[in-house]
Design a protein around this motif. Structure first.
Motif, PDB file in Angstrom:
ATOM      1  N   LEU A 171       0.824  -1.210   0.000  1.00  0.00           N
ATOM      2  CA  LEU A 171       0.000   0.000   0.000  1.00  0.00           C
ATOM      3  C   LEU A 171       0.856   1.256   0.000  1.00  0.00           C
ATOM      4  O   LEU A 171       0.562   2.222  -0.715  1.00  0.00           O
ATOM      5  CB  LEU A 171      -0.930   0.002   1.213  1.00  0.00           C
ATOM      6  CG  LEU A 171      -2.052  -1.031   1.176  1.00  0.00           C
ATOM      7  CD1 LEU A 171      -2.773  -1.070   2.520  1.00  0.00           C
ATOM      8  CD2 LEU A 171      -3.036  -0.732   0.055  1.00  0.00           C
ATOM      9  N   THR A 172       1.911   1.259   0.792  1.00  0.00           N
ATOM     10  CA  THR A 172       2.782   2.431   0.850  1.00  0.00           C
ATOM     11  C   THR A 172       3.383   2.726  -0.520  1.00  0.00           C
ATOM     12  O   THR A 172       3.389   3.879  -0.986  1.00  0.00           O
ATOM     13  CB  THR A 172       3.898   2.217   1.882  1.00  0.00           C
ATOM     14  OG1 THR A 172       3.304   2.045   3.183  1.00  0.00           O
ATOM     15  CG2 THR A 172       4.852   3.396   1.909  1.00  0.00           C
ATOM     16  N   ALA A 173       3.864   1.693  -1.192  1.00  0.00           N
ATOM     17  CA  ALA A 173       4.454   1.885  -2.519  1.00  0.00           C
ATOM     18  C   ALA A 173       3.407   2.291  -3.541  1.00  0.00           C
ATOM     19  O   ALA A 173       3.648   3.151  -4.404  1.00  0.00           O
ATOM     20  CB  ALA A 173       5.168   0.604  -2.954  1.00  0.00           C
ATOM     21  N   ALA A 174       2.227   1.692  -3.461  1.00  0.00           N
ATOM     22  CA  ALA A 174       1.184   1.971  -4.450  1.00  0.00           C
ATOM     23  C   ALA A 174       0.652   3.393  -4.325  1.00  0.00           C
ATOM     24  O   ALA A 174       0.461   4.097  -5.325  1.00  0.00           O
ATOM     25  CB  ALA A 174       0.042   0.965  -4.287  1.00  0.00           C
ATOM     26  N   ILE A 175       0.397   3.829  -3.099  1.00  0.00           N
ATOM     27  CA  ILE A 175      -0.149   5.175  -2.910  1.00  0.00           C
ATOM     28  C   ILE A 175       0.894   6.218  -3.268  1.00  0.00           C
ATOM     29  O   ILE A 175       0.574   7.266  -3.858  1.00  0.00           O
ATOM     30  CB  ILE A 175      -0.690   5.324  -1.481  1.00  0.00           C
ATOM     31  CG1 ILE A 175      -1.925   4.426  -1.320  1.00  0.00           C
ATOM     32  CG2 ILE A 175      -1.028   6.777  -1.164  1.00  0.00           C
ATOM     33  CD1 ILE A 175      -2.430   4.285   0.092  1.00  0.00           C
ATOM     34  N   ALA A 176       2.151   5.947  -2.986  1.00  0.00           N
ATOM     35  CA  ALA A 176       3.222   6.853  -3.418  1.00  0.00           C
ATOM     36  C   ALA A 176       3.269   6.949  -4.933  1.00  0.00           C
ATOM     37  O   ALA A 176       3.493   8.037  -5.496  1.00  0.00           O
ATOM     38  CB  ALA A 176       4.569   6.378  -2.874  1.00  0.00           C
ATOM     39  N   ALA A 177       3.044   5.832  -5.622  1.00  0.00           N
ATOM     40  CA  ALA A 177       3.045   5.837  -7.094  1.00  0.00           C
ATOM     41  C   ALA A 177       1.903   6.690  -7.632  1.00  0.00           C
ATOM     42  O   ALA A 177       2.065   7.421  -8.616  1.00  0.00           O
ATOM     43  CB  ALA A 177       2.942   4.409  -7.622  1.00  0.00           C
TER      44      ALA A 177
END
Length: 359
Positions: A171-177
């Motif tokens: 989730l952290t990586a996806a929302i940052a993307a």
């Protein structure tokens, strides 16, 4: 045609007067304008076009629909005074609707992102390898209108209850993307367990939010997370539970979420969580019901003015849409009676004007 309207505006209740030429608002008189609403003494009420912040044009009771049916839904929303909607998950290509001057403006979140067998068949793009979630999110961010929609939780048949779909790291990586691609992120969440990971990862909005607890409210306040509770769809939870008898733990959980939903969402409102009106039209909720959602929001503590604002001026600011100002598109709704007095008034506008055309 050149038009003229006068009445009282909201939320300040002050007299307002607009002239409309070439589809746009003028605050200065325009020669030859025809008065189509209001007379001397400023009777009646004029507000910006209503907003449904959770409205699926591409979904019907049986799943994805054809473009003709999506157009019918859009016309139904226009008749209800909804001139701007956020479609948080659209399984068909509705971009041709943007070429229609007679249909509401649509802010799309692209396709839902889920895992296989963890959401309604035919609606989502399946991402089973969560290491690929950031790229899938980035792709939907580029395809949408500034939003991406994740499925945060859904029934996991292996455990027989609601369960999160994604790890905190994914989730952290996806929302940052998404943020790197200029998009905000929202998520479907019914239960409790998926919320901390989503909010700590920086998600911008939660849809439904029936699993909100005091700890989650504290997290949402710290991160500035908004909420679109879709109250009239939450009222379908008992029926969903009845249809899930083979999963008794899940069924009991859905009933419990329904039973506590007004108390939990009232606490979110009392704490100051930003709340916006969304009907969740498409599927289990018919289109054109934003007035019912506004009315339901007063049941969790919003004043009549706040509830209407959550489906009008406040929602427009949240979605970066114009209000009734000089040079803005002439998207407005007029009422002979105060639209804050209840759904019977709000659901029947006396005049709808979209892009300067009178309906």
């Amino acid at each position: 045609m050149v038009y003229h309207v006068r009445g009282r505006g909201l939320p300040d209740e002050e007299p307002v007067e607009y002239w409309i030429a070439d589809g746009r608002i003028s605050l200065e008189p325009v020669e030859g304008a025809e008065t189509v609403f209001g007379s001397s003494g400023f009777p009646g009420w004029i507000i910006p076009g209503l907003v449904d912040s959770h409205c699926h044009l591409g979904i019907g009771t049986g799943g994805p629909v054809g473009l003709d049916e999506a157009i019918d839904y859009a016309e139904t929303e226009r008749r209800a005074g909804v001139l701007l909607l956020r479609d948080p998950g659209v399984p068909i290509d509705t971009r041709s609707l943007d070429d229609r001057d007679d249909l509401p403006r649509v802010v799309r979140a692209g396709r839902h992102l889920a895992k296989s067998k963890r959401y309604i068949p035919g609606l989502a793009i399946d991402v089973d390898d969560e290491s690929q979630l950031p790229e899938a999110v980035a792709e939907q961010a580029r395809a949408g209108d500034g939003w991406v929609k994740l499925i945060g939780d859904w029934i996991d048949r292996s455990v027989g209850d609601l369960a999160p779909l994604w790890s905190d790291e994914a989730l952290t990586a996806a929302i940052a993307a998404a943020h790197a691609n200029g998009a905000r992120v929202t998520a479907h969440v019914f239960g409790e367990d998926a919320l901390p990971g989503l909010i700590n990862a920086g998600i911008d909005c939660i849809e439904h939010g029936t699993g909100i607890t005091d700890d989650i409210i504290t997290l949402m306040l710290a991160h500035g997370t908004a909420l679109v509770p879709t109250l009239i769809n939450i009222d379908n939870f008992p029926g969903i539970a009845d249809s899930a008898a083979k999963y008794p733990t899940y069924a009991a959980h859905m009933r419990a979420l329904h039973d506590s939903s007004r108390t939990r969402l009232s606490a979110a409102r009392e704490a100051g969580i930003p709340i916006y009106a969304g009907s969740d039209a498409g599927g289990m909720v018919a289109h054109g019901r934003i007035a019912d959602e506004v009315d339901a929001l007063t049941g969790i503590g919003l004043s009549a003015t706040e509830a209407l604002g959550s489906a009008c001026w406040d929602a427009r600011r949240w979605l970066d849409a114009p209000l009734l100002e000089h040079g803005a598109p002439a998207d407005l709704v007029c009422f002979a009676d105060d639209p804050r007095t209840g759904p019977d008034v709000l659901r029947r506008p006396d005049l709808v004007m979209l892009r300067g055309r009178v309906y």
